[in-house]
Design a protein around this motif. Structure first.
Motif, PDB file in Angstrom:
ATOM      1  N   SER A   2       0.671  -1.132  -0.143  1.00 47.75           N
ATOM      2  CA  SER A   2      -0.105  -0.076   0.004  1.00 47.75           C
ATOM      3  C   SER A   2       1.020   1.388   0.114  1.00 47.75           C
ATOM      4  CB  SER A   2      -0.730  -0.081   1.229  1.00 47.75           C
ATOM      5  OG  SER A   2      -1.623   1.290   1.345  1.00 47.75           O
ATOM      6  N   SER A   3       0.373   2.385  -0.647  1.00 47.26           N
ATOM      7  CA  SER A   3       1.274   3.540  -0.283  1.00 47.26           C
ATOM      8  C   SER A   3       0.277   4.665  -0.520  1.00 47.26           C
ATOM      9  CB  SER A   3       2.078   3.581  -1.763  1.00 47.26           C
ATOM     10  OG  SER A   3       1.385   4.009  -2.914  1.00 47.26           O
ATOM     11  N   GLY A   4       0.728   5.904  -0.254  1.00 53.26           N
ATOM     12  CA  GLY A   4      -0.023   6.925  -0.385  1.00 53.26           C
ATOM     13  C   GLY A   4       0.057   7.480  -1.822  1.00 53.26           C
ATOM     14  N   SER A   5      -1.272   7.505  -2.285  1.00 54.94           N
ATOM     15  CA  SER A   5      -1.250   7.954  -3.754  1.00 54.94           C
ATOM     16  C   SER A   5      -0.647   9.244  -4.129  1.00 54.94           C
ATOM     17  CB  SER A   5      -2.799   7.863  -4.427  1.00 54.94           C
ATOM     18  OG  SER A   5      -3.552   8.854  -3.581  1.00 54.94           O
ATOM     19  N   GLY A   6       0.130   9.374  -4.985  1.00 57.49           N
ATOM     20  CA  GLY A   6       0.925  10.689  -5.464  1.00 57.49           C
ATOM     21  C   GLY A   6       2.332  10.503  -4.763  1.00 57.49           C
ATOM     22  N   THR A   7       2.544   9.550  -4.115  1.00 57.20           N
ATOM     23  CA  THR A   7       4.155   9.335  -3.601  1.00 57.20           C
ATOM     24  C   THR A   7       5.246   8.691  -4.802  1.00 57.20           C
ATOM     25  OG1 THR A   7       3.719   7.293  -2.576  1.00 57.20           O
ATOM     26  CG2 THR A   7       3.409   9.218  -1.201  1.00 57.20           C
ATOM     27  N   ASN A   8       6.306   9.068  -4.560  1.00 58.94           N
ATOM     28  CA  ASN A   8       7.059   8.423  -5.764  1.00 58.94           C
ATOM     29  C   ASN A   8       7.520   6.972  -5.419  1.00 58.94           C
ATOM     30  OD1 ASN A   8       7.163  10.837  -7.205  1.00 58.94           O
ATOM     31  ND2 ASN A   8       8.926  11.610  -5.833  1.00 58.94           N
ATOM     32  N   LEU A  94       5.153  10.225   5.825  1.00 57.07           N
ATOM     33  CA  LEU A  94       4.217  10.726   6.801  1.00 57.07           C
ATOM     34  C   LEU A  94       2.795  10.477   6.041  1.00 57.07           C
ATOM     35  CD1 LEU A  94       5.588  13.821   8.506  1.00 57.07           C
ATOM     36  CD2 LEU A  94       4.564  11.746   9.705  1.00 57.07           C
ATOM     37  N   ASP A  95       2.830  10.979   4.725  1.00 58.17           N
ATOM     38  CA  ASP A  95       1.674  10.778   3.865  1.00 58.17           C
ATOM     39  C   ASP A  95       1.178   9.230   3.486  1.00 58.17           C
ATOM     40  OD1 ASP A  95       1.061  13.224   3.885  1.00 58.17           O
ATOM     41  OD2 ASP A  95       1.701  14.121   1.902  1.00 58.17           O
ATOM     42  N   ALA A  96       2.297   8.608   3.376  1.00 56.82           N
ATOM     43  CA  ALA A  96       1.915   7.292   2.921  1.00 56.82           C
ATOM     44  C   ALA A  96       1.416   6.383   3.830  1.00 56.82           C
ATOM     45  CB  ALA A  96       3.198   6.483   2.491  1.00 56.82           C
ATOM     46  N   SER A  97       1.735   6.624   5.422  1.00 52.68           N
ATOM     47  CA  SER A  97       1.524   5.920   6.416  1.00 52.68           C
ATOM     48  C   SER A  97       0.001   6.591   6.998  1.00 52.68           C
ATOM     49  CB  SER A  97       2.225   6.269   7.742  1.00 52.68           C
ATOM     50  OG  SER A  97       3.562   5.406   7.492  1.00 52.68           O
ATOM     51  N   ALA A  98      -0.199   7.939   6.879  1.00 49.06           N
ATOM     52  CA  ALA A  98      -1.367   8.435   6.821  1.00 49.06           C
ATOM     53  C   ALA A  98      -2.516   7.748   6.037  1.00 49.06           C
ATOM     54  CB  ALA A  98      -1.524  10.023   7.138  1.00 49.06           C
ATOM     55  N   ALA A  99      -2.194   7.732   4.783  1.00 53.19           N
ATOM     56  CA  ALA A  99      -3.189   7.226   3.869  1.00 53.19           C
ATOM     57  C   ALA A  99      -3.423   5.779   4.282  1.00 53.19           C
ATOM     58  CB  ALA A  99      -2.566   7.544   2.555  1.00 53.19           C
ATOM     59  N   ALA A 123       2.164   7.719  17.978  1.00 52.82           N
ATOM     60  CA  ALA A 123       1.599   8.814  18.110  1.00 52.82           C
ATOM     61  C   ALA A 123       1.600   9.922  17.379  1.00 52.82           C
ATOM     62  CB  ALA A 123       1.968   8.982  19.659  1.00 52.82           C
ATOM     63  N   ALA A 124       3.018   9.956  16.799  1.00 50.39           N
ATOM     64  CA  ALA A 124       3.092  11.152  16.012  1.00 50.39           C
ATOM     65  C   ALA A 124       2.413  11.219  14.654  1.00 50.39           C
ATOM     66  CB  ALA A 124       4.775  11.410  15.576  1.00 50.39           C
ATOM     67  N   THR A 125       2.327   9.781  14.137  1.00 46.57           N
ATOM     68  CA  THR A 125       1.619   9.642  12.979  1.00 46.57           C
ATOM     69  C   THR A 125      -0.002   9.837  13.100  1.00 46.57           C
ATOM     70  OG1 THR A 125       3.218   7.945  12.251  1.00 46.57           O
ATOM     71  CG2 THR A 125       1.085   7.819  11.064  1.00 46.57           C
ATOM     72  N   ALA A 126      -0.489   9.501  14.386  1.00 47.91           N
ATOM     73  CA  ALA A 126      -1.845   9.788  14.813  1.00 47.91           C
ATOM     74  C   ALA A 126      -2.023  11.206  14.712  1.00 47.91           C
ATOM     75  CB  ALA A 126      -2.203   9.034  16.067  1.00 47.91           C
ATOM     76  N   LEU A 127      -1.245  11.979  15.338  1.00 50.31           N
ATOM     77  CA  LEU A 127      -1.575  13.524  15.480  1.00 50.31           C
ATOM     78  C   LEU A 127      -1.241  14.206  14.029  1.00 50.31           C
ATOM     79  CD1 LEU A 127       0.571  14.231  18.840  1.00 50.31           C
ATOM     80  CD2 LEU A 127      -1.868  14.251  18.428  1.00 50.31           C
ATOM     81  N   TYR A 128      -0.302  13.362  13.206  1.00 48.04           N
ATOM     82  CA  TYR A 128      -0.098  14.117  11.781  1.00 48.04           C
ATOM     83  C   TYR A 128      -1.610  13.841  11.104  1.00 48.04           C
ATOM     84  CZ  TYR A 128       1.280  14.745   7.117  1.00 48.04           C
ATOM     85  OH  TYR A 128       1.350  15.237   5.634  1.00 48.04           O
ATOM     86  N   SER A 129      -2.190  12.566  11.439  1.00 52.60           N
ATOM     87  CA  SER A 129      -3.497  12.171  10.682  1.00 52.60           C
ATOM     88  C   SER A 129      -4.656  13.285  11.159  1.00 52.60           C
ATOM     89  CB  SER A 129      -3.825  10.853  11.211  1.00 52.60           C
ATOM     90  OG  SER A 129      -2.846   9.937  10.435  1.00 52.60           O
ATOM     91  N   ALA A 130      -4.502  13.531  12.326  1.00 53.13           N
ATOM     92  CA  ALA A 130      -5.541  14.468  12.943  1.00 53.13           C
ATOM     93  C   ALA A 130      -5.565  15.866  12.103  1.00 53.13           C
ATOM     94  CB  ALA A 130      -5.220  14.915  14.620  1.00 53.13           C
TER      95      ALA A 130
END
Length: 249
Positions: A2-8, A94-99, A123-130
């Motif tokens: 899986s990946s965040g769409s738009g990532t290289n 960050l975008d890939a994990s949040a996606a 937690a950092a990824t959760a707060l970024y997702s927020a």
């Protein structure tokens, strides 16, 4: 895969562990482990909590080279030079994990409340997702697809805090969403991995841009781990914020 769409790059996420609700399914929370860990180690703890109406999804981060370990590969939601938020932000990671997290939540039934929680880098990824949720998009501009009802961060920090104010000020909608999103942050004063000041500063940064429903809990003597007092706090907070019925069992 899986990946965040738009990532290289494409990131290979590890195994996902699911803890099914023992009661009436009312909420689903994706819980994110810390650096070098895996989803299974948290699924065992979450299964023991007196929250029978929550379904827990515990994914495992991709294995990738990590700068703070001199490029040595381990499981990590994004690349990081130090666990503070002071270094450069790996927006692509960050975008890939949040996606990936949003994708795990997007398959849940429409009447189920959705949340994200995590420990340390999780937690950092959760707060970024927020922040992605309230802004309605990831850093790469792609739309954020799910509606969050709660975010929990233990022993963590907020990535991209330096650019958040600018991004928030451009959107009245984002400020409105931020005011109504409940966030619980917990941090130990004895944390020697992610310093307490980084957690405190992150909470202040979120509060200053409009996250009004933010609870920041401090634990004397607590290091970089969790204790029953803290997990009890999480249980009470989630029960109240998500309006869970009959959650003490």
């Amino acid at each position: 895969m899986s990946s965040g769409s738009g990532t290289n790059r494409t990131f290979e996420f590890g195994r996902t562990h699911v803890v099914r609700p023992r009661g009436n399914h009312q909420a689903t929370i994706v819980w994110l482990h810390g650096l070098g860990d895996k989803g299974s180690s948290w699924s065992q703890l979450l299964e023991s909590l007196p929250l029978p109406n929550i379904k827990w999804i515990c994914p495992t981060a991709p294995t990738r080279p990590v700068a703070m370990f001199g490029g040595y590969p381990c499981t990590a939601w994004f690349d990081v030079g130090d666990l503070s938020g002071d270094g450069p932000d790996d927006l692509e990671g960050l975008d890939a994990s949040a996606a990936h997290v949003a994708n795990l939540l997007s398959g849940e039934p429409a009447d189920i409340k959705l949340g994200i929680g995590g420990f340390s880098m999780g937690a950092a990824t959760a707060l970024y997702s927020a922040t992605c949720h309230v802004l309605g998009k990831y850093s790469n501009g792609n739309l954020y697809p799910v509606n969050l009802s709660a975010v929990v961060g233990l022993s963590g920090w907020l990535p991209c805090s330096r650019t958040l104010r600018n991004r928030m000020e451009r959107s009245i909608q984002a400020v409105r969403r931020a005011a109504s999103l409940p966030i619980l942050q917990c941090h130990g004063l004895g944390d020697d991995v992610v310093a307490y000041t980084h957690g405190e500063r992150s909470a202040q940064a979120l509060n200053s841009v409009g996250f009004r429903d933010l609870t920041f809990r401090t634990y004397n003597g607590l290091g970089h781990y969790t204790v029953p007092e803290e997990t009890d706090e999480v249980c009470h907070w989630l029960t109240a914020r998500l309006g869970l019925q009959g959650s003490r069992s």
